[in-house]
Enzyme design. Structure first.
Site, PDB file in Angstrom:
ATOM      1  N   GLY A   9       0.823  -1.203   0.000  1.00 36.63           N
ATOM      2  CA  GLY A   9       0.000   0.000   0.000  1.00 36.63           C
ATOM      3  C   GLY A   9       0.854   1.248   0.000  1.00 36.63           C
ATOM      4  O   GLY A   9       1.757   1.397   0.828  1.00 36.63           O
ATOM      5  N   ALA A  10       0.562   2.139  -0.955  1.00 36.39           N
ATOM      6  CA  ALA A  10       1.296   3.417  -1.034  1.00 36.39           C
ATOM      7  C   ALA A  10       0.345   4.562  -0.749  1.00 36.39           C
ATOM      8  O   ALA A  10       0.296   5.559  -1.463  1.00 36.39           O
ATOM      9  CB  ALA A  10       1.970   3.567  -2.392  1.00 36.39           C
ATOM     10  N   GLY A  11      -0.468   4.388   0.302  1.00 35.07           N
ATOM     11  CA  GLY A  11      -1.275   5.503   0.809  1.00 35.07           C
ATOM     12  C   GLY A  11      -0.417   6.318   1.766  1.00 35.07           C
ATOM     13  O   GLY A  11       0.821   6.233   1.737  1.00 35.07           O
ATOM     14  N   TYR A  12      -1.066   7.069   2.624  1.00 37.15           N
ATOM     15  CA  TYR A  12      -0.318   7.944   3.538  1.00 37.15           C
ATOM     16  C   TYR A  12       0.690   7.149   4.373  1.00 37.15           C
ATOM     17  O   TYR A  12       1.862   7.520   4.478  1.00 37.15           O
ATOM     18  CB  TYR A  12      -1.273   8.685   4.483  1.00 37.15           C
ATOM     19  CG  TYR A  12      -2.181   9.655   3.774  1.00 37.15           C
ATOM     20  CD1 TYR A  12      -1.728  10.917   3.423  1.00 37.15           C
ATOM     21  CD2 TYR A  12      -3.490   9.318   3.453  1.00 37.15           C
ATOM     22  CE1 TYR A  12      -2.558  11.820   2.771  1.00 37.15           C
ATOM     23  CE2 TYR A  12      -4.330  10.208   2.801  1.00 37.15           C
ATOM     24  CZ  TYR A  12      -3.860  11.457   2.460  1.00 37.15           C
ATOM     25  OH  TYR A  12      -4.674  12.338   1.811  1.00 37.15           O
ATOM     26  N   ALA A  13       0.252   6.053   4.987  1.00 38.87           N
ATOM     27  CA  ALA A  13       1.118   5.308   5.904  1.00 38.87           C
ATOM     28  C   ALA A  13       2.240   4.585   5.151  1.00 38.87           C
ATOM     29  O   ALA A  13       3.414   4.695   5.515  1.00 38.87           O
ATOM     30  CB  ALA A  13       0.282   4.303   6.704  1.00 38.87           C
ATOM     31  N   GLU A 167     -18.145  16.409   4.637  1.00 32.14           N
ATOM     32  CA  GLU A 167     -17.293  17.072   3.641  1.00 32.14           C
ATOM     33  C   GLU A 167     -17.888  16.913   2.238  1.00 32.14           C
ATOM     34  O   GLU A 167     -17.866  17.835   1.434  1.00 32.14           O
ATOM     35  CB  GLU A 167     -15.872  16.507   3.707  1.00 32.14           C
ATOM     36  CG  GLU A 167     -15.172  16.913   5.007  1.00 32.14           C
ATOM     37  CD  GLU A 167     -13.671  16.698   5.015  1.00 32.14           C
ATOM     38  OE1 GLU A 167     -13.221  15.653   4.508  1.00 32.14           O
ATOM     39  OE2 GLU A 167     -12.946  17.576   5.524  1.00 32.14           O
ATOM     40  N   ASP A 295      -5.136   3.031   8.431  1.00 36.50           N
ATOM     41  CA  ASP A 295      -6.544   2.736   8.727  1.00 36.50           C
ATOM     42  C   ASP A 295      -6.808   1.254   8.998  1.00 36.50           C
ATOM     43  O   ASP A 295      -7.851   0.905   9.564  1.00 36.50           O
ATOM     44  CB  ASP A 295      -7.441   3.181   7.559  1.00 36.50           C
ATOM     45  CG  ASP A 295      -7.437   4.689   7.376  1.00 36.50           C
ATOM     46  OD1 ASP A 295      -6.755   5.380   8.168  1.00 36.50           O
ATOM     47  OD2 ASP A 295      -8.109   5.183   6.445  1.00 36.50           O
ATOM     48  N   ALA A 311      -5.441  10.790   8.292  1.00 34.10           N
ATOM     49  CA  ALA A 311      -4.171  10.917   7.576  1.00 34.10           C
ATOM     50  C   ALA A 311      -3.044  11.266   8.552  1.00 34.10           C
ATOM     51  O   ALA A 311      -1.939  10.730   8.443  1.00 34.10           O
ATOM     52  CB  ALA A 311      -4.293  11.982   6.488  1.00 34.10           C
ATOM     53  N   GLN A 312      -3.318  12.154   9.523  1.00 32.68           N
ATOM     54  CA  GLN A 312      -2.218  12.558  10.420  1.00 32.68           C
ATOM     55  C   GLN A 312      -1.712  11.377  11.251  1.00 32.68           C
ATOM     56  O   GLN A 312      -0.507  11.256  11.489  1.00 32.68           O
ATOM     57  CB  GLN A 312      -2.616  13.740  11.316  1.00 32.68           C
ATOM     58  CG  GLN A 312      -3.806  13.517  12.216  1.00 32.68           C
ATOM     59  CD  GLN A 312      -3.926  14.626  13.284  1.00 32.68           C
ATOM     60  OE1 GLN A 312      -2.990  14.889  13.995  1.00 32.68           O
ATOM     61  NE2 GLN A 312      -5.089  15.255  13.362  1.00 32.68           N
TER      62      GLN A 312
HETATM   63  P1  NAD Z   1     -17.443   7.658  10.611  1.00 26.97           P
HETATM   64  O1  NAD Z   1     -17.534   6.312  11.197  1.00 26.97           O
HETATM   65  O2  NAD Z   1     -16.672   8.686  11.312  1.00 26.97           O
HETATM   66  O3  NAD Z   1     -18.917   8.243  10.373  1.00 26.97           O
HETATM   67  C1  NAD Z   1     -19.953   7.450   9.884  1.00 26.97           C
HETATM   68  C2  NAD Z   1     -21.264   8.035  10.308  1.00 26.97           C
HETATM   69  O4  NAD Z   1     -22.298   7.242   9.761  1.00 26.97           O
HETATM   70  C3  NAD Z   1     -21.455   8.037  11.822  1.00 26.97           C
HETATM   71  O5  NAD Z   1     -21.810   9.332  12.218  1.00 26.97           O
HETATM   72  C4  NAD Z   1     -22.563   7.012  12.042  1.00 26.97           C
HETATM   73  O6  NAD Z   1     -23.394   7.338  13.126  1.00 26.97           O
HETATM   74  C5  NAD Z   1     -23.323   7.084  10.730  1.00 26.97           C
HETATM   75  N1  NAD Z   1     -24.087   5.876  10.440  1.00 26.97           N
HETATM   76  C6  NAD Z   1     -23.735   4.600  10.675  1.00 26.97           C
HETATM   77  N2  NAD Z   1     -24.734   3.757  10.317  1.00 26.97           N
HETATM   78  C7  NAD Z   1     -25.735   4.527   9.839  1.00 26.97           C
HETATM   79  C8  NAD Z   1     -27.016   4.257   9.305  1.00 26.97           C
HETATM   80  N3  NAD Z   1     -27.489   3.011   9.192  1.00 26.97           N
HETATM   81  N4  NAD Z   1     -27.775   5.280   8.881  1.00 26.97           N
HETATM   82  C9  NAD Z   1     -27.314   6.558   8.962  1.00 26.97           C
HETATM   83  N5  NAD Z   1     -26.127   6.865   9.477  1.00 26.97           N
HETATM   84  C10 NAD Z   1     -25.320   5.876   9.905  1.00 26.97           C
HETATM   85  O7  NAD Z   1     -16.903   7.423   9.109  1.00 26.97           O
HETATM   86  P2  NAD Z   1     -16.215   8.494   8.136  1.00 26.97           P
HETATM   87  O8  NAD Z   1     -16.909   9.776   8.110  1.00 26.97           O
HETATM   88  O9  NAD Z   1     -16.010   7.777   6.845  1.00 26.97           O
HETATM   89  O10 NAD Z   1     -14.802   8.716   8.800  1.00 26.97           O
HETATM   90  C11 NAD Z   1     -13.927   7.621   9.038  1.00 26.97           C
HETATM   91  C12 NAD Z   1     -12.740   8.146   9.808  1.00 26.97           C
HETATM   92  O11 NAD Z   1     -11.984   9.012   9.001  1.00 26.97           O
HETATM   93  C13 NAD Z   1     -13.129   8.927  11.046  1.00 26.97           C
HETATM   94  O12 NAD Z   1     -12.237   8.662  12.071  1.00 26.97           O
HETATM   95  C14 NAD Z   1     -13.022  10.349  10.602  1.00 26.97           C
HETATM   96  O13 NAD Z   1     -12.730  11.236  11.667  1.00 26.97           O
HETATM   97  C15 NAD Z   1     -11.880  10.258   9.608  1.00 26.97           C
HETATM   98  N6  NAD Z   1     -12.030  11.328   8.613  1.00 26.97           N
HETATM   99  C16 NAD Z   1     -11.416  12.504   8.898  1.00 26.97           C
HETATM  100  C17 NAD Z   1     -11.552  13.549   8.016  1.00 26.97           C
HETATM  101  C18 NAD Z   1     -10.875  14.850   8.349  1.00 26.97           C
HETATM  102  O14 NAD Z   1     -10.067  14.866   9.300  1.00 26.97           O
HETATM  103  N7  NAD Z   1     -11.179  15.928   7.663  1.00 26.97           N
HETATM  104  C19 NAD Z   1     -12.305  13.409   6.833  1.00 26.97           C
HETATM  105  C20 NAD Z   1     -12.933  12.181   6.590  1.00 26.97           C
HETATM  106  C21 NAD Z   1     -12.778  11.140   7.489  1.00 26.97           C
END
Ligand code: NAD
Length: 389
Positions: A9-13, A167, A295, A311-312
């Protein structure tokens, strides 16, 4: 003889690990082999931008050849099928590799929680290819609306309002009005739903910033359905727990992540969502020559909560894994993982973001957006790609 270090894997990590190990070790110490499905590195923290057409693929990908240059890191473009930790081999689609040290940095898979129809009938956004698919589909919906006039073509549902979902919703809110004008589509027919099972969007994030995010997105037309789990998806229909349905041609699932199949199938010790448990040096439990980072891993902070798959954290894991592989080769003392946390920043579209950087510094709006942008440029400089974009 040089030890064979295979990095999957050549992602962030994985990329940071390969580059750091190359800095530390000579070619007599280590033969570094980096395997990746594509010949480019993806800035997956930016995927929401190409997913709506705000950026192009080339804006968020960097050719691995240009990053690796003439460094003695052998790059193999191939897909990892399986890991045999007893035989110390990795099965790729087109060959088999043996290793002395292994780094598994294969990212995460999407968690569908067994919800009927979700996997089959929703888009996911975990790679630039998937983001491109979403963009092409959205464009087609707008293009064809005036011919077919089905409201579901202009109804966009994002399931899960964690950071990924929010986002994406922010980008949709900024981009869809442009498509409305471009294809001469009635503005009032365009609907963006953000559906979240938990009692709040962005669960666990600073409440003041959550409130700001919600209002900012609602002001741009996003409708939130909060405390409302998605329970089933059929072609063209999303079913909610209260029995309501949303007719949509576009269901995008950002409801969570889980560990990768290759780690689970190999028999490494994992937690219930399939992420690998690690010792303090980031090695797979019970293995002194396998590091599982990014991840795909599950590492608890001093309060007993797992570090988020961000990513961090991935970058810092990649860095420490390289230090510890080098230390292992040289029979030196291994370091423990004690990451520096810089806070969390989520973008809410093109010019707005929210940042929780410390209890006293929680910028929102344009300033937070600039901070998110700056962290991207700082990362590009870390991997030596600042001038390769
Ligand atoms: P997540 O697990 O953080 O969020 C998923 C969301 O989906 C949760 O709020 C959950 O309650 C909801 N959910 C789950 N089942 C559901 C259902 N049946 N119906 C409706 N909603 C439901 O996943 P993510 O957003 O993909 O993030 C994954 C990780 O990556 C996290 O740790 C996040 O902080 C990180 N991330 C960080 C950034 C950033 O730093 N800018 C951006 C993207 C992701």
């Amino acid at each position: 003889m040089a030890k064979k270090v295979v990095i999957l894997g050549a992602g962030y990590a994985g990329l940071v690990c390969a580059l750091k190990l190359n800095k530390l070790a000579t070619t007599q110490d280590a033969e570094i082999i980096l395997v990746n499905k594509h010949d480019y590195h993806q800035l997956i923290t930016q995927l929401h931008e190409p997913a709506v057409g705000a950026k192009k693929q080339e804006d968020i990908t960097i050719s691995l050849n240009s990053i690796l240059g003439s460094k003695p890191i052998k790059f193999i473009k191939d897909t990892v099928v399986s890991i045999n930790k007893e035989a110390q081999t990795v099965e790729l689609e087109h060959s088999t590799l043996s290793y002395d040290y292994l780094v598994v940095a294969l990212g995460s898979d999407t968690e569908f929680f067994g919800i009927p129809g979700l996997k089959e009938y929703s888009f996911t956004m975990k790679s630039v290819n998937q983001a491109n698919r979403i963009r092409e589909h959205i464009e087609k919906c707008f293009q064809n609306y005036n011919k077919e006039k089905r409201d579901s073509m202009l109804t966009f549902v994002v399931g899960g309002a964690g950071f990924s979902g929010i986002e994406l919703v922010g980008e949709l809110a900024d981009k869809l009005p442009e498509l409305t004008a471009k294809y001469n589509v009635p503005k009032d027919k365009v609907k963006i739903y953000s559906v979240e099972a938990a009692p709040s969007i962005m669960p666990g994030f600073d409440p003041e910033l959550v409130e700001f995010s919600k209002k900012s997105l609602e002001d741009r037309g996003v409708k939130f359905l909060i405390g409302m789990p998605v329970v089933q998806v059929e072609p063209g229909v999303v079913h909610l727990k209260n029995g309501d349905t949303i007719n949509t041609d576009t269901m995008i699932w950002t409801g969570g992540v889980r560990g990768v199949k290759q780690v689970i199938d190999a028999g490494f010790e994992t937690e219930p969502r399939g992420r690998a448990k690690l010792d303090e040096h980031l090695r797979a439990l019970g293995h002194t020559n396998v590091w599982i980072i990014g991840d795909a891993s599950f590492y608890l902070n001093p309060e007993g909560r797992p570090y988020p798959p961000t990513a961090q954290i991935s970058v810092q894991m990649g860095d420490l894994a390289a230090d510890n592989i080098y230390a292992s080769i040289k029979h030196l003392k291994l370091e423990s993982f004690e990451p520096h946390l810089y806070g969390a920043v989520a973008s809410l579209g093109r010019k707005v973001a929210v940042a929780n950087l410390s209890p006293k510094f929680k910028p929102k709006g344009w300033v937070a957006y600039r901070i998110k942008d700056a962290s991207k440029w700082r990362y590009l400089s870390t991997i030596g790609a600042l001038f390769k974009k």
